[in-house]
Write an enzyme that holds these catalytic residues in place. Sequence first.
Site, short mmCIF file in Angstrom:
data_model
loop_
_atom_site.label_atom_id
_atom_site.label_comp_id
_atom_site.label_asym_id
_atom_site.label_seq_id
_atom_site.Cartn_x
_atom_site.Cartn_y
_atom_site.Cartn_z
CB SER A 157 5.05 -2.08 -3.28
OG SER A 157 4.90 -1.99 -4.68
CD GLN A 158 5.12 2.64 2.71
OE1 GLN A 158 5.21 3.47 1.81
NE2 GLN A 158 4.66 2.92 3.90
#
Length: 213
Positions: A64-65
Amino acid sequence: MTDTFKHRGLRQKLVETVKAKGIQSEPVLKALGKIPRHLFMDSGFLDHAYQDKAFPIAADQTISQPYTVAFQTELLEIKKGDKVLEIGTGSGYQTAVLCELGARVYSIERQQELFKKTSKFLPKLGYRAKKLIFGDGYKGLPEEAPFDSIIVTAGAPFVPKALLKQLKIGGRIVIPVGDDVQTMTLIIRKGQKEFEKHDYGEFRFVPLLEDKN
Ligand code: SAH
Protein backbone atom coordinates in the site's frame (compact mmCIF):
# COMPACT_ATOMS: atom_id res chain seq x y z
CA MET A 1 19.29 -6.48 3.90
CA THR A 2 21.02 -3.16 4.35
CA ASP A 3 19.60 0.11 5.51
CA THR A 4 21.97 2.92 4.59
CA PHE A 5 22.31 6.58 5.48
CA LYS A 6 20.82 7.35 2.06
CA HIS A 7 17.76 5.18 2.75
CA ARG A 8 17.24 6.92 6.07
CA GLY A 9 17.41 10.33 4.41
CA LEU A 10 14.87 9.37 1.75
CA ARG A 11 12.65 7.97 4.47
CA GLN A 12 12.68 11.24 6.40
CA LYS A 13 11.59 13.03 3.22
CA LEU A 14 8.75 10.53 2.83
CA VAL A 15 7.65 11.25 6.41
CA GLU A 16 7.59 14.98 5.60
CA THR A 17 5.48 14.28 2.49
CA VAL A 18 2.97 12.18 4.42
CA LYS A 19 2.82 14.83 7.15
CA ALA A 20 2.19 17.57 4.57
CA LYS A 21 -0.74 15.50 3.26
CA GLY A 22 -2.38 15.73 6.69
CA ILE A 23 -1.15 12.89 8.93
CA GLN A 24 -0.70 14.25 12.45
CA SER A 25 -0.09 11.26 14.72
CA GLU A 26 3.51 11.45 15.93
CA PRO A 27 3.75 7.72 16.75
CA VAL A 28 2.53 6.86 13.23
CA LEU A 29 5.00 9.26 11.58
CA LYS A 30 7.78 7.91 13.78
CA ALA A 31 6.96 4.33 12.72
CA LEU A 32 7.12 5.33 9.03
CA GLY A 33 10.46 7.00 9.70
CA LYS A 34 11.85 3.88 11.27
CA ILE A 35 10.70 1.00 9.03
CA PRO A 36 12.98 0.20 6.06
CA ARG A 37 10.22 0.06 3.41
CA HIS A 38 12.72 -0.76 0.65
CA LEU A 39 13.28 -4.18 2.25
CA PHE A 40 9.58 -5.03 1.85
CA MET A 41 9.74 -4.59 -1.92
CA ASP A 42 10.96 -6.65 -4.85
CA SER A 43 14.39 -5.66 -6.10
CA GLY A 44 13.01 -4.14 -9.32
CA PHE A 45 11.31 -1.40 -7.32
CA LEU A 46 14.00 -0.60 -4.76
CA ASP A 47 14.66 2.84 -6.23
CA HIS A 48 10.99 3.72 -5.75
CA ALA A 49 10.62 2.55 -2.16
CA TYR A 50 10.50 6.04 -0.69
CA GLN A 51 8.01 7.53 -3.11
CA ASP A 52 4.53 7.92 -1.69
CA LYS A 53 3.10 5.28 -4.01
CA ALA A 54 1.79 1.71 -4.00
CA PHE A 55 3.97 -0.84 -5.83
CA PRO A 56 3.59 -4.43 -7.04
CA ILE A 57 4.70 -7.27 -4.75
CA ALA A 58 4.36 -11.04 -5.35
CA ALA A 59 1.12 -12.80 -6.41
CA ASP A 60 -0.19 -9.73 -8.30
CA GLN A 61 -0.72 -7.80 -5.08
CA THR A 62 0.56 -4.41 -3.95
CA ILE A 63 2.33 -2.83 -1.01
CA SER A 64 0.00 0.00 0.00
CA GLN A 65 0.91 3.66 -0.46
CA PRO A 66 2.61 5.01 2.70
CA TYR A 67 0.02 7.81 3.03
CA THR A 68 -2.78 5.22 2.95
CA VAL A 69 -1.01 3.06 5.55
CA ALA A 70 -0.59 6.13 7.78
CA PHE A 71 -4.19 7.26 7.20
CA GLN A 72 -5.69 3.90 8.13
CA THR A 73 -3.38 3.48 11.12
CA GLU A 74 -4.16 6.96 12.45
CA LEU A 75 -7.90 6.17 12.33
CA LEU A 76 -7.35 3.04 14.43
CA GLU A 77 -6.02 5.09 17.38
CA ILE A 78 -3.81 2.23 18.55
CA LYS A 79 -2.72 2.09 22.17
CA LYS A 80 0.23 0.01 23.35
CA GLY A 81 -0.84 -3.59 23.98
CA ASP A 82 -4.00 -3.36 21.83
CA LYS A 83 -5.07 -6.62 20.22
CA VAL A 84 -5.33 -5.86 16.51
CA LEU A 85 -6.54 -7.98 13.60
CA GLU A 86 -5.20 -7.18 10.13
CA ILE A 87 -6.80 -8.61 6.98
CA GLY A 88 -4.34 -8.72 4.06
CA THR A 89 -0.79 -9.19 5.38
CA GLY A 90 0.72 -8.74 1.92
CA SER A 91 4.31 -7.54 2.21
CA GLY A 92 3.99 -7.13 5.98
CA TYR A 93 4.67 -3.38 5.88
CA GLN A 94 1.40 -2.43 7.59
CA THR A 95 1.98 -5.28 10.07
CA ALA A 96 5.36 -3.74 10.94
CA VAL A 97 3.74 -0.33 11.50
CA LEU A 98 1.26 -1.92 13.93
CA CYS A 99 4.11 -3.72 15.74
CA GLU A 100 6.04 -0.43 16.05
CA LEU A 101 3.00 1.05 17.79
CA GLY A 102 3.11 -1.72 20.36
CA ALA A 103 0.04 -3.61 19.12
CA ARG A 104 -0.35 -7.36 19.50
CA VAL A 105 -0.97 -8.19 15.86
CA TYR A 106 -2.89 -11.06 14.27
CA SER A 107 -2.73 -10.89 10.49
CA ILE A 108 -4.46 -13.00 7.82
CA GLU A 109 -3.33 -13.46 4.20
CA ARG A 110 -5.14 -15.51 1.56
CA GLN A 111 -2.22 -15.90 -0.89
CA GLN A 112 0.00 -18.73 0.28
CA GLU A 113 3.05 -17.38 -1.56
CA LEU A 114 2.84 -14.07 0.29
CA PHE A 115 1.97 -15.73 3.59
CA LYS A 116 5.12 -17.87 3.41
CA LYS A 117 7.41 -15.10 2.24
CA THR A 118 6.23 -12.56 4.81
CA SER A 119 6.20 -15.11 7.67
CA LYS A 120 9.92 -15.66 7.08
CA PHE A 121 10.79 -12.04 6.45
CA LEU A 122 9.15 -10.10 9.32
CA PRO A 123 11.03 -11.85 12.18
CA LYS A 124 14.31 -11.15 10.37
CA LEU A 125 13.61 -7.46 10.87
CA GLY A 126 12.60 -8.08 14.48
CA TYR A 127 8.85 -7.72 13.91
CA ARG A 128 7.00 -10.46 15.76
CA ALA A 129 3.30 -10.56 15.12
CA LYS A 130 1.38 -12.68 17.64
CA LYS A 131 0.15 -14.80 14.75
CA LEU A 132 0.34 -14.75 10.95
CA ILE A 133 -2.43 -16.85 9.45
CA PHE A 134 -2.97 -18.33 5.99
CA GLY A 135 -6.73 -18.06 5.56
CA ASP A 136 -9.74 -16.10 4.45
CA GLY A 137 -10.08 -12.76 6.17
CA TYR A 138 -13.82 -12.52 5.46
CA LYS A 139 -14.20 -14.91 8.39
CA GLY A 140 -11.92 -12.98 10.74
CA LEU A 141 -10.36 -14.94 13.60
CA PRO A 142 -13.18 -15.95 15.95
CA GLU A 143 -10.87 -18.01 18.21
CA GLU A 144 -8.88 -14.87 19.13
CA ALA A 145 -11.79 -12.39 19.26
CA PRO A 146 -12.65 -9.84 20.53
CA PHE A 147 -10.20 -7.29 19.09
CA ASP A 148 -9.55 -3.68 20.06
CA SER A 149 -9.34 -2.89 16.39
CA ILE A 150 -9.48 -4.43 12.93
CA ILE A 151 -7.82 -3.10 9.78
CA VAL A 152 -8.67 -4.35 6.30
CA THR A 153 -6.04 -3.55 3.66
CA ALA A 154 -7.94 -4.74 0.57
CA GLY A 155 -11.05 -3.27 -1.07
CA ALA A 156 -14.16 -4.94 0.39
CA PRO A 157 -17.43 -5.05 -1.58
CA PHE A 158 -19.25 -4.88 1.80
CA VAL A 159 -18.39 -4.92 5.51
CA PRO A 160 -18.20 -8.60 6.56
CA LYS A 161 -20.57 -9.26 9.49
CA ALA A 162 -18.07 -11.67 11.05
CA LEU A 163 -15.60 -8.80 11.49
CA LEU A 164 -18.12 -6.53 13.22
CA LYS A 165 -18.96 -9.37 15.60
CA GLN A 166 -15.29 -9.77 16.56
CA LEU A 167 -14.86 -6.14 17.69
CA LYS A 168 -14.82 -5.18 21.37
CA ILE A 169 -17.42 -2.66 22.51
CA GLY A 170 -15.62 0.62 21.90
CA GLY A 171 -13.48 -1.07 19.23
CA ARG A 172 -12.78 0.35 15.76
CA ILE A 173 -12.66 -1.19 12.30
CA VAL A 174 -11.09 0.66 9.37
CA ILE A 175 -12.08 -0.81 6.03
CA PRO A 176 -12.11 0.48 2.45
CA VAL A 177 -15.56 -0.34 1.04
CA GLY A 178 -16.48 -0.42 -2.64
CA ASP A 179 -15.82 -2.20 -5.93
CA ASP A 180 -13.66 -0.17 -8.34
CA VAL A 181 -13.08 2.72 -5.95
CA GLN A 182 -13.39 2.39 -2.19
CA THR A 183 -14.63 4.75 0.51
CA MET A 184 -12.42 4.60 3.59
CA THR A 185 -14.84 3.67 6.33
CA LEU A 186 -14.41 3.77 10.11
CA ILE A 187 -16.96 1.90 12.20
CA ILE A 188 -16.94 2.21 15.99
CA ARG A 189 -18.79 -0.39 18.02
CA LYS A 190 -20.82 1.57 20.55
CA GLY A 191 -22.79 -1.32 22.03
CA GLN A 192 -23.73 -4.94 21.45
CA LYS A 193 -25.84 -3.96 18.44
CA GLU A 194 -24.88 -0.31 18.01
CA PHE A 195 -22.37 0.80 15.39
CA GLU A 196 -21.35 4.32 14.40
CA LYS A 197 -20.07 4.84 10.85
CA HIS A 198 -17.80 7.57 9.45
CA ASP A 199 -16.64 8.02 5.83
CA TYR A 200 -13.25 9.39 4.82
CA GLY A 201 -12.97 9.86 1.07
CA GLU A 202 -11.87 7.67 -1.82
CA PHE A 203 -8.97 5.24 -2.07
CA ARG A 204 -8.02 2.41 -4.41
CA PHE A 205 -7.07 -1.08 -3.23
CA VAL A 206 -6.69 -4.55 -4.72
CA PRO A 207 -9.90 -6.50 -4.05
CA LEU A 208 -10.72 -8.47 -0.91
CA LEU A 209 -11.32 -11.95 -2.37
CA GLU A 210 -13.07 -14.92 -0.82
CA ASP A 211 -11.34 -18.19 0.11
CA LYS A 212 -7.62 -18.80 0.09
CA ASN A 213 -5.30 -19.39 -2.83
N1 SAH B 1 -0.98 -4.43 4.02
C1 SAH B 1 -0.42 -4.93 2.77
C2 SAH B 1 -1.41 -4.72 1.64
C3 SAH B 1 -1.33 -5.78 0.64
S1 SAH B 1 -2.55 -5.66 -0.63
C4 SAH B 1 0.88 -4.25 2.44
O1 SAH B 1 1.02 -3.04 2.70
O2 SAH B 1 1.75 -4.89 1.85
C5 SAH B 1 -3.91 -6.54 0.07
C6 SAH B 1 -3.63 -7.97 0.49
O3 SAH B 1 -4.88 -8.53 0.91
C7 SAH B 1 -3.11 -8.88 -0.61
O4 SAH B 1 -1.92 -9.47 -0.18
C8 SAH B 1 -4.23 -9.90 -0.81
O5 SAH B 1 -3.77 -11.18 -1.16
C9 SAH B 1 -4.87 -9.90 0.56
N2 SAH B 1 -6.25 -10.39 0.60
C10 SAH B 1 -7.25 -10.20 -0.31
N3 SAH B 1 -8.38 -10.81 0.09
C11 SAH B 1 -8.10 -11.40 1.29
C12 SAH B 1 -8.85 -12.19 2.21
N4 SAH B 1 -10.13 -12.53 1.99
N5 SAH B 1 -8.24 -12.62 3.34
C13 SAH B 1 -6.95 -12.30 3.60
N6 SAH B 1 -6.18 -11.57 2.76
C14 SAH B 1 -6.74 -11.13 1.62
